[in-house]
Scaffold this motif. Structure first.
Motif, PDB file in Angstrom:
ATOM      1  N   ARG A   5       0.835  -1.210   0.000  1.00 13.46           N
ATOM      2  CA  ARG A   5       0.000   0.000   0.000  1.00 13.46           C
ATOM      3  C   ARG A   5       0.867   1.256   0.000  1.00 13.46           C
ATOM      4  O   ARG A   5       0.586   2.224  -0.730  1.00 13.46           O
ATOM      5  CB  ARG A   5      -0.928   0.001   1.224  1.00 13.46           C
ATOM      6  CG  ARG A   5      -2.077  -0.978   1.148  1.00 13.46           C
ATOM      7  CD  ARG A   5      -3.097  -0.720   2.243  1.00 13.46           C
ATOM      8  NE  ARG A   5      -2.582  -0.985   3.578  1.00 13.46           N
ATOM      9  CZ  ARG A   5      -2.662  -2.163   4.210  1.00 13.46           C
ATOM     10  NH1 ARG A   5      -3.217  -3.192   3.603  1.00 13.46           N
ATOM     11  NH2 ARG A   5      -2.195  -2.310   5.427  1.00 13.46           N
ATOM     12  N   ALA A  33       1.278   4.121  -3.254  1.00 10.68           N
ATOM     13  CA  ALA A  33       0.825   5.506  -3.115  1.00 10.68           C
ATOM     14  C   ALA A  33       1.969   6.509  -3.022  1.00 10.68           C
ATOM     15  O   ALA A  33       1.734   7.716  -3.060  1.00 10.68           O
ATOM     16  CB  ALA A  33      -0.065   5.633  -1.878  1.00 10.68           C
ATOM     17  N   THR A  40       4.321   7.730  -4.902  1.00 10.55           N
ATOM     18  CA  THR A  40       4.637   8.715  -5.942  1.00 10.55           C
ATOM     19  C   THR A  40       3.486   9.665  -6.240  1.00 10.55           C
ATOM     20  O   THR A  40       3.634  10.555  -7.075  1.00 10.55           O
ATOM     21  CB  THR A  40       5.041   8.002  -7.244  1.00 10.55           C
ATOM     22  OG1 THR A  40       3.955   7.192  -7.686  1.00 10.55           O
ATOM     23  CG2 THR A  40       6.275   7.145  -7.030  1.00 10.55           C
ATOM     24  N   THR A  41       2.371   9.490  -5.566  1.00 11.74           N
ATOM     25  CA  THR A  41       1.200  10.301  -5.907  1.00 11.74           C
ATOM     26  C   THR A  41       0.731  11.207  -4.775  1.00 11.74           C
ATOM     27  O   THR A  41      -0.288  11.871  -4.918  1.00 11.74           O
ATOM     28  CB  THR A  41       0.026   9.392  -6.320  1.00 11.74           C
ATOM     29  OG1 THR A  41      -0.311   8.518  -5.227  1.00 11.74           O
ATOM     30  CG2 THR A  41       0.388   8.559  -7.537  1.00 11.74           C
ATOM     31  N   ARG A  42       1.463  11.251  -3.680  1.00  8.51           N
ATOM     32  CA  ARG A  42       1.034  12.124  -2.591  1.00  8.51           C
ATOM     33  C   ARG A  42       2.246  12.822  -1.984  1.00  8.51           C
ATOM     34  O   ARG A  42       3.382  12.338  -2.092  1.00  8.51           O
ATOM     35  CB  ARG A  42       0.281  11.335  -1.528  1.00  8.51           C
ATOM     36  CG  ARG A  42       1.058  10.230  -0.859  1.00  8.51           C
ATOM     37  CD  ARG A  42       0.159   9.399   0.040  1.00  8.51           C
ATOM     38  NE  ARG A  42       0.857   8.267   0.624  1.00  8.51           N
ATOM     39  CZ  ARG A  42       0.250   7.245   1.220  1.00  8.51           C
ATOM     40  NH1 ARG A  42      -1.075   7.218   1.315  1.00  8.51           N
ATOM     41  NH2 ARG A  42       0.942   6.251   1.730  1.00  8.51           N
ATOM     42  N   PRO A  43       2.036  13.968  -1.338  1.00  4.55           N
ATOM     43  CA  PRO A  43       3.157  14.709  -0.762  1.00  4.55           C
ATOM     44  C   PRO A  43       3.786  13.959   0.408  1.00  4.55           C
ATOM     45  O   PRO A  43       3.176  13.062   1.005  1.00  4.55           O
ATOM     46  CB  PRO A  43       2.503  16.012  -0.305  1.00  4.55           C
ATOM     47  CG  PRO A  43       1.067  15.698  -0.150  1.00  4.55           C
ATOM     48  CD  PRO A  43       0.756  14.659  -1.174  1.00  4.55           C
ATOM     49  N   SER A  49       4.322  14.788   3.416  1.00  2.00           N
ATOM     50  CA  SER A  49       3.621  14.876   4.698  1.00  2.00           C
ATOM     51  C   SER A  49       2.567  13.779   4.828  1.00  2.00           C
ATOM     52  O   SER A  49       2.411  13.163   5.887  1.00  2.00           O
ATOM     53  CB  SER A  49       2.955  16.249   4.854  1.00  2.00           C
ATOM     54  OG  SER A  49       2.040  16.483   3.791  1.00  2.00           O
ATOM     55  N   LYS A  50       1.868  13.498   3.735  1.00  5.13           N
ATOM     56  CA  LYS A  50       0.849  12.452   3.780  1.00  5.13           C
ATOM     57  C   LYS A  50       1.490  11.069   3.803  1.00  5.13           C
ATOM     58  O   LYS A  50       0.967  10.140   4.428  1.00  5.13           O
ATOM     59  CB  LYS A  50      -0.107  12.594   2.603  1.00  5.13           C
ATOM     60  CG  LYS A  50      -1.000  13.831   2.703  1.00  5.13           C
ATOM     61  CD  LYS A  50      -2.075  13.830   1.635  1.00  5.13           C
ATOM     62  CE  LYS A  50      -3.005  15.024   1.812  1.00  5.13           C
ATOM     63  NZ  LYS A  50      -4.086  15.050   0.795  1.00  5.13           N
ATOM     64  N   THR A  51       2.627  10.933   3.125  1.00  4.64           N
ATOM     65  CA  THR A  51       3.346   9.662   3.180  1.00  4.64           C
ATOM     66  C   THR A  51       3.811   9.374   4.600  1.00  4.64           C
ATOM     67  O   THR A  51       3.685   8.243   5.091  1.00  4.64           O
ATOM     68  CB  THR A  51       4.554   9.695   2.227  1.00  4.64           C
ATOM     69  OG1 THR A  51       4.080   9.744   0.880  1.00  4.64           O
ATOM     70  CG2 THR A  51       5.428   8.466   2.394  1.00  4.64           C
ATOM     71  N   ALA A  84       0.903   8.286   6.620  1.00  3.63           N
ATOM     72  CA  ALA A  84       0.494   6.924   6.276  1.00  3.63           C
ATOM     73  C   ALA A  84       1.448   5.904   6.875  1.00  3.63           C
ATOM     74  O   ALA A  84       1.029   4.853   7.382  1.00  3.63           O
ATOM     75  CB  ALA A  84       0.437   6.764   4.760  1.00  3.63           C
TER      76      ALA A  84
END
Length: 262
Positions: free
Chosen positions: A214, A218, A220-223, A225-227, A230
Motif C-alpha cells: 500500500r 501511493a 509517488t502520488t502524494r506529498p 507529509s501524507k506519506t 500513512a
C-alpha cells in the motif's frame, strides 16, 4: 472450452498460469476475464500469502490478441467493449493493490499489455531468453495496463519515451540494468525460482507485506507529509499485531518467527 487460466496451490502459494500457448498467451476476452476473476478471488483468500504469475508455452504474454481485436473493430464492438477500462486497468489495479506479493515468471515474449502485467507484479524473475517491448506504437496505440507509470518509475522518463516511441525490443539483462527490478536465470529455472521466492514471501509477515504494498503504491502520488502520516498509521497498526510481537520474541530467542497474519 478448457480454462485459459489455471490456479495451482501449494501450501500458501498460488501459481496462476496463462494457458493460450498456441497464441503465445495473447489476451483475448476470455483470458482477460478469467485472469481478472482469478486474481480477485485470490486477493480475497487469506489462506494465500504469495502468488506466482506465469505463462504456458513459448511466451509469457504477447499482449492484446490482435485477431480478436480486428474482429471487434470491424463489428464496432471496440467502441462499446472499452477493454482498457474494463480489463487492463482493473488488472493493473488488482495486481498492485492485492495484499499478497506477486512474482512474475517471465520467459519468451513479454510485450505490450504482457509487459504491463509483469511490471504491475511486485517481483520478477526473467528467463535469459526473454524478449521485452512496449509494442504499442507498431499498431498505432499507446500505453495501457498502467505501463506509462510502471515503466517510467522503473527506467526513468527519458528511457520510457525511447522505448515506447521507437518500439524496439530489449532483453532481460538490459531491463535489469535499466532499473526494472528482477533477476535473470536460465529459462528452465524461471518458474522454480519464482516459486522459491513466493514460498519465501509466504513464510513472511502477511500484514507487513500488505502494508508495504500500500505504501509503495501511493508513494509517488502524494506529498511527503501524507506519506509520513500513512507510514505512522501503518506502523502503529502493525506494532499492535500478534505478528510483530511474535517476530520480536523470536528475534530475542534466536529462532525463526511464525506469522499468523494477526
Amino acid at each position: 472450452m478448457p480454462p485459459t487460466v489455471t490456479v495451482e496451490r501449494e501450501d500458501a502459494v498460488a501459481t496462476l498460469t496463462l494457458r493460450r500457448p498456441e497464441a503465445r498467451n495473447a489476451l483475448d476476452l476470455a483470458l482477460k476475464e478469467e485472469l481478472l476473476g482469478a486474481l480477485r478471488e485470490i486477493a480475497a483468500d487469506p489462506e494465500v500469502r504469495a502468488v506466482v504469475l506465469a505463462g504456458a508455452g513459448p511466451a509469457f504474454c504477447v499482449g492484446q490478441d490482435l485477431r480478436e481485436h480486428v474482429q471487434s473493430l470491424e463489428s464496432g464492438a471496440w467502441a462499446t467493449q472499452r477493454t482498457v477500462e474494463q480489463h487492463y486497468n482493473p488488472l493493473a489495479q488488482t495486481l498492485t493493490t492485492m495484499p499478497q506479493p506477486v512474482v512474475a515468471a517471465v520467459h519468451g515474449a513479454c510485450v505490450g499489455a504482457g509487459l504491463g502485467i509483469a511490471l504491475a507484479c511486485d517481483l520478477r524473475v526473467f528467463a535469459d531468453d526473454a524478449v521485452l517491448g512496449t509494442a504499442f506504437g507498431g499498431v498505432g496505440l499507446t500505453f495501457d495496463t498502467g505501463l506509462s507509470a510502471t515503466l517510467t518509475w522503473a527506467v526513468g522518463a527519458a528511457r520510457a519515451r525511447e522505448l515506447v516511441l521507437l518500439g524496439e525490443t530489449f532483453d532481460a539483462a538490459s531491463a535489469v540494468a535499466w532499473g526494472v527490478a528482477g533477476r535473470v536465470v536460465p529459462a528452465d529455472d524461471v518458474l522454480p525460482t519464482a516459486q522459491e521466492l513466493a514460498a519465501r514471501l509466504a513464510a513472511g509477515p502477511p500484514l507487513a507485506h500488505a502494508a508495504s504494498k500500500r505504501l509503495v503504491a501511493a508513494a509517488t502520488t502524494r506529498p511527503l507529509s501524507k506519506t509520513l502520516a500513512a507510514e505512522a498509521a501503518e506502523q502503529d497498526a502493525l506494532g499492535r499485531s500478534a505478528d510483530h510481537r511474535e517476530a520480536v520474541e523470536a528475534f530475542l530467542a534466536h529462532r525463526k518467527p511464525s506469522f499468523d497474519g494477526r
